[in-house]
Design a protein around this motif. Sequence first.
Motif, mmCIF file in Angstrom:
data_model
loop_
_atom_site.group_PDB
_atom_site.id
_atom_site.type_symbol
_atom_site.label_atom_id
_atom_site.label_comp_id
_atom_site.label_asym_id
_atom_site.label_seq_id
_atom_site.Cartn_x
_atom_site.Cartn_y
_atom_site.Cartn_z
ATOM 1 N N ALA A 124 1.910 -10.073 -11.691
ATOM 2 C CA ALA A 124 0.732 -9.231 -11.917
ATOM 3 C C ALA A 124 -0.010 -9.041 -10.615
ATOM 4 O O ALA A 124 0.003 -9.910 -9.735
ATOM 5 C CB ALA A 124 -0.203 -9.861 -12.958
ATOM 6 N N ASP A 125 -0.664 -7.900 -10.481
ATOM 7 C CA ASP A 125 -1.630 -7.680 -9.415
ATOM 8 C C ASP A 125 -3.028 -7.852 -9.990
ATOM 9 O O ASP A 125 -3.289 -7.501 -11.146
ATOM 10 C CB ASP A 125 -1.504 -6.269 -8.840
ATOM 11 N N ARG A 183 0.862 -1.186 0.000
ATOM 12 C CA ARG A 183 0.000 0.000 0.000
ATOM 13 C C ARG A 183 0.902 1.241 0.000
ATOM 14 O O ARG A 183 1.292 1.756 1.055
ATOM 15 C CB ARG A 183 -0.920 -0.017 1.211
ATOM 16 N N LEU A 184 1.203 1.727 -1.189
ATOM 17 C CA LEU A 184 2.234 2.733 -1.370
ATOM 18 C C LEU A 184 1.935 4.062 -0.677
ATOM 19 O O LEU A 184 2.692 4.506 0.188
ATOM 20 C CB LEU A 184 2.460 2.972 -2.863
ATOM 21 N N PHE A 196 -3.805 2.653 -8.257
ATOM 22 C CA PHE A 196 -2.691 3.538 -7.944
ATOM 23 C C PHE A 196 -3.165 4.898 -7.419
ATOM 24 O O PHE A 196 -4.186 5.404 -7.879
ATOM 25 C CB PHE A 196 -1.875 3.752 -9.233
ATOM 26 N N PRO A 197 -2.431 5.516 -6.448
ATOM 27 C CA PRO A 197 -1.212 5.002 -5.804
ATOM 28 C C PRO A 197 -1.437 4.333 -4.458
ATOM 29 O O PRO A 197 -0.491 4.161 -3.702
ATOM 30 C CB PRO A 197 -0.392 6.277 -5.629
ATOM 31 N N VAL A 198 -2.706 3.979 -4.111
ATOM 32 C CA VAL A 198 -2.882 3.281 -2.838
ATOM 33 C C VAL A 198 -2.139 1.947 -2.871
ATOM 34 O O VAL A 198 -1.622 1.484 -1.848
ATOM 35 C CB VAL A 198 -4.371 3.079 -2.497
ATOM 36 N N ILE A 199 -2.055 1.320 -4.049
ATOM 37 C CA ILE A 199 -1.245 0.107 -4.236
ATOM 38 C C ILE A 199 -0.123 0.446 -5.212
ATOM 39 O O ILE A 199 -0.349 1.040 -6.261
ATOM 40 C CB ILE A 199 -2.095 -1.056 -4.797
ATOM 41 N N ASP A 200 1.100 0.054 -4.836
ATOM 42 C CA ASP A 200 2.244 0.308 -5.704
ATOM 43 C C ASP A 200 2.061 -0.392 -7.044
ATOM 44 O O ASP A 200 1.438 -1.458 -7.129
ATOM 45 C CB ASP A 200 3.517 -0.218 -5.023
ATOM 46 N N ARG A 201 2.621 0.185 -8.096
ATOM 47 C CA ARG A 201 2.563 -0.454 -9.408
ATOM 48 C C ARG A 201 3.386 -1.753 -9.399
ATOM 49 O O ARG A 201 4.536 -1.770 -8.960
ATOM 50 C CB ARG A 201 3.132 0.475 -10.480
#
Length: 612
Positions: free
Chosen positions: A486-487, A194-195, A566-571
Amino acid sequence: MLFRNILPTCLVAIIAITSACDAQSISYTKEEVMIPMRDGVKLFTRIYIPQHVQEPVPILLMRSPYSSWNMGTVPPDQDPYVRDMAREGYIFVYQNIRGKQQSEGHFVMQRPVIANRVPDTVDESTDTYDTIEWLLKHIKNNNGKVGQLGISYPGWLALVSGAYPHPALKAVSPQAEMGDLFLGDDFHHNGAFRLSYGFEYSFEEEASKGDTSFPFPQYDLYDWYLQLGSLAHVNERYFHHHIPTWDAFVQHPNYDSFWRQQSPLSYIDTPRIPILHVGGYWDQEDINGPQLMYSHMEKYDIHHNNFICLGPWYHGQWVNAEVDHIGRYEMGSNTAAYFQQQIQKAWFDYWLKGKGDGHFPEAIAFQTGSNQWKTYDSWPPRNAIHRKLYIQADGKLSLSRPETRDSLAFDAYISDPRHPVPYRSRPIEKTYSPHSRWRTWLTEDQRFVDHRPDVASWQSDVLDSDLVVTGDIVAHLFASTTGTDADWVVKLIDVYPDMDSLEPTMSGYELMVASEVFSGRFRKSFSNPEPIPPGKVEAYVIDLHQINHVFRKGHRLMVQVQSSWFPVIDRNPQRFVPNIFEARDSDFQTTTQRIYRNASYATYIDLPVMRN
């Protein structure tokens, strides 16, 4: 003001605070003291003592790392969160944990609880024990009973205090408590980092003893995080190894002994005293902590001490005076007042004052869609019937399994890390900025992405009757990628009618009721990640968490799948690298994702359906 040379029994400040209520007038005095722990470290503590009460009253304790959140900066008789209890007389105690704000010592993020098995050590459970011991001896007119509650980090502090309690600690209520920080909480969800939250929160808590906000140079942070590039640039450009939690992220990219030791799953088992977990369906920070810990402790609950309450809230929303909506969703009543008076106050009044019959339901869960409070004798309810909602051709959803054996029966999209799907509409403000929409993003209308070519969507026919779904929502995804990692983001959405006569402004609204991300590298093990074979169909089981929702007649169900949030989850680079925090900018690549819908690989959502 410095406190190091002041005796712990000295009063730093005494302020008389008077409030009037319907039944009586209770005045409170505020005392600020430094309470010594067993190792000599002193913790800053703010105490509100009721005056002119005839009988001894219990102590209600809240512990926090923050300067204001759960720290009694508002007198308890003026704080909606505990006002109803304050009007009838409680002793309220607010304490900063070691190393934060005005407390002495060294701060450790979610300090592991080890004192029960490692002699001569301290942790949050021993600090709570020592605090209670001091309070019982130094505060007059207490009845010898203590309760503890708190939200978020303070909720986790209540959780661990109840795990190894002082004999006087009779009941706790951990609310929106942190759970496992790698599997599904603040910093990771199913291994996906969680970026924005991890970056901003770790800086806020560890850049200084006080709460410190990162000085971003712009308001909309979507481009800022995108231009940051690989996570390797964080220490190079900004943190320079001065933020311990960020260094821990880098050093422990997988679910190793570090994360296991930090997880309350490793040091909490049976509920030794009555415990009421409280959570929100749309909690943008700790969406799964209360449910995870309730479920874990329920396995050991032989004395019927374990209870749960779930409501239609964002993170800690129930502290407010008036809560009748979240974002655009209308709840139909003041759910916070109901919780504060009928649930929280009743809980502590019984265990600490002996008021009431003590017949608490195992679970009380607000039902969204119908806007009703419901009670259950088990959570999730055991009598749900599990139905499989399958994706179909032409963007359809149905309860029938696909019959085609065509290997080309799939839907595909291009995932480009250079143009990631935003997790909410822009601008994406700093998490805790004054005008941030962070708190309500989980209820945001998903129409802002449903036209994107890198988001796959499927929709049911219009419902001809209400569909009640209560319990765990689990996605069974069959997918392939042309990359080696992959996410996968899966969302379950309630689609309002094109013309909603009941709520015209909600016409066509796409309300996300369940969602989650899964990092593909961890499909077999969170401890030992593996590359994804390019082009190979793999199975992913993704827990979308618990809901209690009525999809009303005239609505539709929608499922969306995408590969960035993005950006709550990093790429995800989409090229497998051993440590994603050390990825190079050149590792990021565009890939084609396929979601399968044939007889062999039938993607579906498991829905626990209740009879009307």
